[in-house]
Design a protein around this motif. Structure first.
Motif, PDB file in Angstrom:
ATOM      1  N   ARG A  10      17.545 -17.182 -74.691  1.00  0.00           N
ATOM      2  CA  ARG A  10      17.947 -18.072 -74.480  1.00  0.00           C
ATOM      3  C   ARG A  10      18.371 -18.480 -72.552  1.00  0.00           C
ATOM      4  O   ARG A  10      18.598 -18.927 -72.192  1.00  0.00           O
ATOM      5  CB  ARG A  10      20.114 -17.796 -75.102  1.00  0.00           C
ATOM      6  CG  ARG A  10      19.763 -18.160 -76.349  1.00  0.00           C
ATOM      7  CD  ARG A  10      21.252 -18.358 -76.954  1.00  0.00           C
ATOM      8  NE  ARG A  10      20.986 -18.577 -78.443  1.00  0.00           N
ATOM      9  CZ  ARG A  10      21.920 -18.862 -79.792  1.00  0.00           C
ATOM     10  NH1 ARG A  10      23.270 -19.447 -78.402  1.00  0.00           N
ATOM     11  NH2 ARG A  10      21.939 -18.525 -80.898  1.00  0.00           N
ATOM     12  N   GLN A  11      17.922 -16.660 -72.076  1.00  0.00           N
ATOM     13  CA  GLN A  11      18.102 -16.840 -70.604  1.00  0.00           C
ATOM     14  C   GLN A  11      16.778 -16.685 -70.234  1.00  0.00           C
ATOM     15  O   GLN A  11      16.105 -16.665 -69.242  1.00  0.00           O
ATOM     16  CB  GLN A  11      18.341 -14.920 -70.367  1.00  0.00           C
ATOM     17  CG  GLN A  11      20.087 -15.304 -70.544  1.00  0.00           C
ATOM     18  CD  GLN A  11      20.982 -13.310 -70.575  1.00  0.00           C
ATOM     19  OE1 GLN A  11      19.943 -12.826 -71.014  1.00  0.00           O
ATOM     20  NE2 GLN A  11      21.499 -13.473 -69.879  1.00  0.00           N
ATOM     21  N   LEU A  12      15.543 -16.233 -70.782  1.00  0.00           N
ATOM     22  CA  LEU A  12      14.227 -17.184 -70.833  1.00  0.00           C
ATOM     23  C   LEU A  12      14.018 -17.647 -69.525  1.00  0.00           C
ATOM     24  O   LEU A  12      14.512 -18.679 -69.901  1.00  0.00           O
ATOM     25  CB  LEU A  12      13.418 -16.916 -72.328  1.00  0.00           C
ATOM     26  CG  LEU A  12      13.039 -15.417 -72.621  1.00  0.00           C
ATOM     27  CD1 LEU A  12      12.346 -15.633 -74.174  1.00  0.00           C
ATOM     28  CD2 LEU A  12      12.612 -14.310 -71.568  1.00  0.00           C
ATOM     29  N   PRO A  13      12.996 -17.767 -68.336  1.00  0.00           N
ATOM     30  CA  PRO A  13      13.165 -18.825 -67.822  1.00  0.00           C
ATOM     31  C   PRO A  13      11.849 -20.335 -69.313  1.00  0.00           C
ATOM     32  O   PRO A  13      11.810 -19.631 -69.818  1.00  0.00           O
ATOM     33  CB  PRO A  13      11.998 -18.331 -66.927  1.00  0.00           C
ATOM     34  CG  PRO A  13      11.168 -17.357 -67.458  1.00  0.00           C
ATOM     35  CD  PRO A  13      12.094 -16.669 -68.346  1.00  0.00           C
ATOM     36  N   ALA A  14      11.783 -21.522 -68.771  1.00  0.00           N
ATOM     37  CA  ALA A  14      10.842 -22.331 -68.948  1.00  0.00           C
ATOM     38  C   ALA A  14       9.907 -21.943 -69.786  1.00  0.00           C
ATOM     39  O   ALA A  14       8.362 -22.202 -68.549  1.00  0.00           O
ATOM     40  CB  ALA A  14      11.255 -23.727 -68.873  1.00  0.00           C
ATOM     41  N   GLN A  15       9.105 -21.929 -70.615  1.00  0.00           N
ATOM     42  CA  GLN A  15       8.178 -21.737 -71.342  1.00  0.00           C
ATOM     43  C   GLN A  15       8.110 -22.044 -72.863  1.00  0.00           C
ATOM     44  O   GLN A  15       9.081 -22.622 -73.420  1.00  0.00           O
ATOM     45  CB  GLN A  15       8.093 -19.960 -71.389  1.00  0.00           C
ATOM     46  CG  GLN A  15       9.560 -19.266 -71.983  1.00  0.00           C
ATOM     47  CD  GLN A  15       8.568 -18.288 -71.770  1.00  0.00           C
ATOM     48  OE1 GLN A  15       7.576 -17.487 -71.820  1.00  0.00           O
ATOM     49  NE2 GLN A  15      10.051 -16.592 -70.685  1.00  0.00           N
ATOM     50  N   ASP A  16       6.991 -21.807 -73.593  1.00  0.00           N
ATOM     51  CA  ASP A  16       6.712 -22.771 -74.904  1.00  0.00           C
ATOM     52  C   ASP A  16       6.542 -21.245 -75.337  1.00  0.00           C
ATOM     53  O   ASP A  16       5.570 -20.995 -75.265  1.00  0.00           O
ATOM     54  CB  ASP A  16       5.599 -23.459 -74.540  1.00  0.00           C
ATOM     55  CG  ASP A  16       4.883 -23.739 -76.032  1.00  0.00           C
ATOM     56  OD1 ASP A  16       6.070 -23.769 -77.032  1.00  0.00           O
ATOM     57  OD2 ASP A  16       4.409 -24.366 -76.666  1.00  0.00           O
ATOM     58  N   ASN A  17       7.528 -20.295 -75.467  1.00  0.00           N
ATOM     59  CA  ASN A  17       7.523 -19.918 -76.717  1.00  0.00           C
ATOM     60  C   ASN A  17       8.401 -19.544 -77.686  1.00  0.00           C
ATOM     61  O   ASN A  17       8.484 -18.424 -78.741  1.00  0.00           O
ATOM     62  CB  ASN A  17       8.022 -18.447 -75.829  1.00  0.00           C
ATOM     63  CG  ASN A  17       9.533 -18.845 -75.534  1.00  0.00           C
ATOM     64  OD1 ASN A  17       9.860 -19.318 -75.474  1.00  0.00           O
ATOM     65  ND2 ASN A  17      10.343 -17.154 -75.088  1.00  0.00           N
ATOM     66  N   LEU A  18       8.890 -20.708 -78.187  1.00  0.00           N
ATOM     67  CA  LEU A  18       9.194 -20.649 -79.859  1.00  0.00           C
ATOM     68  C   LEU A  18       8.288 -20.701 -80.746  1.00  0.00           C
ATOM     69  O   LEU A  18       7.646 -21.564 -80.724  1.00  0.00           O
ATOM     70  CB  LEU A  18      10.014 -21.926 -79.460  1.00  0.00           C
ATOM     71  CG  LEU A  18      10.481 -22.226 -80.864  1.00  0.00           C
ATOM     72  CD1 LEU A  18      11.926 -21.537 -81.223  1.00  0.00           C
ATOM     73  CD2 LEU A  18      11.272 -23.613 -81.585  1.00  0.00           C
ATOM     74  N   ASP A  19       8.805 -19.560 -81.686  1.00  0.00           N
ATOM     75  CA  ASP A  19       7.492 -19.358 -82.588  1.00  0.00           C
ATOM     76  C   ASP A  19       9.146 -19.644 -84.460  1.00  0.00           C
ATOM     77  O   ASP A  19       9.214 -18.594 -84.470  1.00  0.00           O
ATOM     78  CB  ASP A  19       7.356 -18.160 -82.454  1.00  0.00           C
ATOM     79  CG  ASP A  19       5.885 -17.493 -84.049  1.00  0.00           C
ATOM     80  OD1 ASP A  19       5.718 -18.512 -84.895  1.00  0.00           O
ATOM     81  OD2 ASP A  19       5.742 -16.717 -83.498  1.00  0.00           O
ATOM     82  N   LEU A  20       9.035 -20.630 -84.742  1.00  0.00           N
ATOM     83  CA  LEU A  20       9.598 -21.302 -85.997  1.00  0.00           C
ATOM     84  C   LEU A  20       9.527 -20.086 -86.993  1.00  0.00           C
ATOM     85  O   LEU A  20       9.780 -19.256 -87.965  1.00  0.00           O
ATOM     86  CB  LEU A  20      10.126 -22.728 -86.100  1.00  0.00           C
ATOM     87  CG  LEU A  20      10.707 -23.497 -85.064  1.00  0.00           C
ATOM     88  CD1 LEU A  20      10.402 -24.415 -86.034  1.00  0.00           C
ATOM     89  CD2 LEU A  20      11.955 -22.830 -84.983  1.00  0.00           C
TER      90      LEU A  20
END
Length: 376
Positions: A10-20
């Motif tokens: 939740r603290q990561l910078p804006a990026q597309d790293n969501l892996d559902l």
């Protein structure tokens, strides 16, 4: 707890790293919601002030259709009954993963031949905005004048005269109890319909969220003119109940065709996400037709496949180690906790094709169910 020298997701910078896909956990019988008398589909869940979890879902009865209002009414036998006889029902549980228990039916077709929502109520989506509750849905009527350019059977034409009147509506309630008890604003107007210029024939599968700009984003399914394949469109409004203005086509190509979106804004990653059913054999988003996939956008208008685009193949992993292949895994809904973190994936499912077989003899395999898949 975050250990020294580490960074939480939740603290990561804006990026597309969501892996559902990596977050999916195994299920057991408590995660299955099923009825011996009804097909069950299209679930949407919200936590109430009472700490309970409230599910709104669509259902319609098994069996043959005997109503005399249409000489071709048999086209709605069995699973096909969703297009005329679906209703929005309500169930409750004490935790998001269930087990859920049916309480009552909330909405059903008005039966009024002058209204757009004469028949089926389907595709429910429950949302809370600005302290009020909004239940989005689709309904249809009947258009005797509807025609198609190509030659079709009388049964197919009759089906389309219902199917191609699908539009999106919404009811609003000040409290969740009010919504459940029928104390809601229900205007006769719909909030989205196809314009038959860009969007064609249907407006269905409403998915709504609020963006970082305070506006409300409606992702919905329609068809492309001429070529006819399914596609998503994005509409934007200043209020949760519109008026909405369609602003962009989402993943227009046939090799990226999808349906059944669930939409949210990830404030930590500073981007929109949507989970959808992949409606193509092209392999661009997933290796399997009907798999669940993830797409993303920074501004809500321009979309692309997420970096981890595969959410789930058509299968369920059970806590006893068994892997169950599915004929259908559709209508995904992502339940978010108060911090906006995905905690559960809801979906409609069937082991065997529910559209096949004798509608009077629904077997356990081709009866539908709603599954609540934990995410960790």
């Amino acid at each position: 707890m975050v250990l020294a020298g580490t960074i939480s997701a939740r603290q990561l910078p804006a990026q597309d790293n969501l892996d559902l896909g990596k977050m999916i956990r195994a299920v057991d019988s408590s995660n299955i919601f099923q009825s011996p008398d009804y097909y069950q589909w299209c679930s949407s869940v919200i936590e109430g002030e009472d700490g309970m979890f409230h599910m709104f879902y669509s259902r319609w009865p098994h069996g043959r259709r005997t109503a005399a209002d249409d000489t071709l009414n048999y086209i709605f036998d069995g699973f096909s009954g969703w297009n005329k006889y679906s209703e929005i029902a309500y169930a409750i549980a004490d935790k998001p993963g269930g087990p859920y228990h049916y309480v009552k039916t909330i909405l059903k077709g008005t039966g009024d031949p002058t209204r757009w929502d004469r028949f089926t109520y389907h595709n429910p989506l429950i949302r809370k905005f600005n302290g009020e509750y909004y239940l989005y849905f689709i309904a249809n009527a009947f258009d005797s004048a509807f025609t198609v350019k190509k030659s079709v059977t009388p049964q197919s034409l009759q089906w389309l005269r219902y199917n191609c009147t699908q539009k999106i509506g919404v009811v609003r309630a000040k409290t969740l109890d009010g919504l459940i008890s029928g104390q809601f604003d229900h205007t006769p107007a719909y909030i989205m319909a196809p314009d038959n210029q860009r969007t064609y024939e249907v407006a269905t599968n409403p998915a709504v969220t609020q963006g970082p700009d305070g506006k409300y984003y409606l992702l919905y399914k329609s068809r492309m003119p001429e070529v006819g394949h399914m596609t998503f469109w994005m509409a934007v409004a200043d209020r949760p109940d519109g008026p909405f203005t369609t602003v962009s086509n989402v993943l227009a190509g046939a090799d990226l065709a999808c349906e059944d979106p669930t939409l949210w804004y990830d404030a930590g990653r500073k981007r929109f996400y949507a989970v959808a059913k992949y409606y193509s054999n092209a392999g661009k988003l997933a290796p399997q037709f009907g798999a669940l996939v993830l797409i993303t956008s920074i501004n809500g208008r321009d979309w692309q496949p997420a970096h981890h685009s595969l959410v789930s193949l058509r299968q369920l992993r059970c806590k006893n180690g068994q892997m169950i292949p599915l004929a259908r895994l559709e209508r995904p809904f992502i339940y978010l906790d108060e911090a906006g973190w995905p905690k559960a994936l809801f979906a409609a499912a069937a082991v065997d094709d529910p559209g096949k077989g004798d509608p009077e003899k629904v077997r356990p395999g081709n009866n539908t169910f709603i599954v609540q898949i934990p995410l960790q």
